[in-house]
Design an enzyme around this catalytic site. Structure first.
Site, short mmCIF file in Angstrom:
data_model
loop_
_atom_site.label_atom_id
_atom_site.label_comp_id
_atom_site.label_asym_id
_atom_site.label_seq_id
_atom_site.Cartn_x
_atom_site.Cartn_y
_atom_site.Cartn_z
CE LYS A 294 24.73 -14.37 44.10
NZ LYS A 294 25.36 -14.55 45.41
CG ASP B 55 28.14 -13.85 49.67
OD1 ASP B 55 28.43 -12.68 49.34
OD2 ASP B 55 28.13 -14.78 48.86
#
Length: 494
Positions: free
Chosen positions: A197, A232
């Site tokens: 990311k 997450d």
């Protein structure tokens, strides 16, 4: 006689001028028509290469299921890591006390605290703050990044008020949601496999991220223990199950993307040691790294991947996540500007800047319903420096957004169907099956969300899809991490 000659000359000159003007108009019209023909050809090629008919979606789903099986067999059996989370005890609703969470998963991170009141009180109170990470820290050193995070957490702890109660003599406990590939070694430790990311922080890969955070907290003088390290998506799964016992999997569709689900422990062939008493284990798939020959890719995707920080990796993520959708659109528009002069004779300089067109801007243009597509025009001027765009050009921009977004949505749906197939929940007459969803891409990009849901219904069929429900687990990763900190508290035996 002289007047006649002059009149004849004037007539001839006028006729010649008229012919020249006509020739100019014809050439200009041909040039314009040629441009639109080239633009049409580029769009047609894009549409064909990004096509995801039902059969293609099924092929991708089957490939996902196959890779899931392979990833459970051995550590290197699949491009899917299928990481064992060490979470075999999910929240029950009985959790009580004050717990913190840190959610690091993208360009922003969040710090959160919750006061839990058991089955009667549930989440009594909660507070949350969001902090943006400076770009230089995303590619800097490990100590610098974690010191920045610990400093923000210290400020947040300092603002704790009377609505939150920590019993005397007890240490604050924190659930750490860390949404990057980690080799988990226990519920509260794990080594970083790689950054994704857009992160490429030096000195962290191969180290225990809980240790990195703990040392930073100590440097800030904070007495706090990390009792749960979770991805997450695992946090979202925990938060989802806390609210709805029928949740079987969680999906993140935001800056990045991932999936986690509850697996039978005896199906995890690579598991070493005694099986957990619960008979279940949460698996962190790291599905962003999925790839298959069935994935419909283009030259734009291949170039984006080659120029990325992690070429050859996270291929699925680069097709469906918020980090990349806008960039794919920019690359298509750049080609249209160069080959078809979509925005005039000169290529807009801003259009050549990588990642200048972010997905929220793409979404705003895609959702423009005004008669003259004025939102598209305004966004192109503000973010790409393109002024006075034609209505026809704006329509092309919307078409590009539509093709790229719907390919991403349908491929994301294929991944969900792959998980349902693995769990045997893809058939008719199944019990209620809930997918907990988190992430700004799914939440805010309406066309993307509607396309994903429509694809599930289309491919699963009316009867099977009737049992499948996708719910938004707002702040699932933050709440979920605090719940897992509670369910793994060092004081449980007190």
């Amino acid at each position: 006689m002289r007047k006649v000659l002059i009149r004849t000359a004037v007539i001839c000159a006028t006729a010649a001028a008229a012919v020249a003007v006509t020739a100019f108009v014809v050439r200009r019209r041909r040039r314009i028509n040629g441009r639109w023909a080239r633009a049409g050809a580029v769009l047609k090629e894009l549409e064909e290469q990004c096509a995801t008919p039902s059969e293609k979606v099924k092929e991708v789903a089957d490939a996902m299921t196959k890779e899931m099986h392979a990833g459970l067999e051995s550590e290197d059996g699949s491009m899917l890591k299928m990481l064992i989370s060490f979470v075999d005890r999910l929240p029950t609703g009985d959790e009580r006390g004050l717990f913190y969470a840190l959610d690091l998963g993208g360009t922003n991170f969040r710090v959160l605290r919750v006061q839990l009141g058991g089955k009667e009180g549930r989440v009594v109170n909660q507070q949350c703050e969001e902090v943006s990470i400076p770009q230089d820290l995303m590619v800097g050193g490990s100590d610098e990044l974690f010191d920045f995070i610990a400093s923000a957490l210290a400020n947040f702890v300092a603002s704790e008020d009377e609505d939150f109660h920590l019993p005397n003599g007890k240490q604050r406990e924190l659930g750490f949601t860390f949404s990057f590939p980690v080799k988990q070694t226990s519920i509260a430790s794990g080594t970083l496999i790689k950054w994704t990311k857009g992160f490429n922080v030096n000195g962290t890969v191969g180290k225990d991220v809980v240790g990195e955070l703990t040392r930073a907290l100590q440097r800030q003088g904070i007495d706090m223990q990390v009792t749960a390290l979770v991805n997450d998506t695992v946090g979202t799964l925990a938060g989802g199950i806390y609210d709805d016992n029928d949740v079987v999997a969680a999906i993140i569709l935001g800056t990045g993307t991932n999936a986690a689900y509850v697996e039978r422990a005896d199906a995890i062939k690579k598991w070493q040691g005694p099986l957990p008493n619960s008979g279940e284990m949460v698996i962190n798939m790291e599905w962003g790294n999925f790839r298959s020959s069935y994935l419909p890719t283009t030259d734009y995707d291949h170039a984006l991947d080659a120029e990325s920080l992690n070429p050859g990796q996270q291929i699925y993520e680069k097709l469906i996540s918020g980090m990349y959708l806008g960039e794919i659109v920019r690359r298509v528009l750049l080609r249209l500007a160069v080959e078809a002069a979509l925005f005039g004779d000169n290529v807009p300089p801003q259009l050549e800047v990588p990642f200048v067109l972010q997905t929220p801007v793409m979404s705003a243009m895609h959702h423009d319903t005004s008669a003259d597509l004025k939102v598209v025009g305004a966004k192109m001027q503000d973010f790409l420096g393109i002024s006075n765009s034609s209505f026809k050009a704006r329509k092309v921009v919307v078409q590009v957004c539509d093709i790229v977004a719907k390919r991403g949505a349908r491929l994301a749906a294929a991944g969900i169907i792959g998980i349902l197939k693995k769990l045997g929940r893809d058939r008719a007459n199944m019990k209620r099956t809930v997918i907990a969803m988190d992430g700004g891409l799914y939440e805010h990009y309406t066309i993307f969300r509607e396309s994903l849901l429509a694809t599930l219904k289309e491919v699963l069929g009316e009867e099977a899809s009737a049992s499948v429900l996708v719910i938004m687990a707002n702040d699932g990763s933050g709440i979920g991490a605090s719940l897992l900190a509670a369910s793994h508290s060092q004081y449980l035996e007190d």
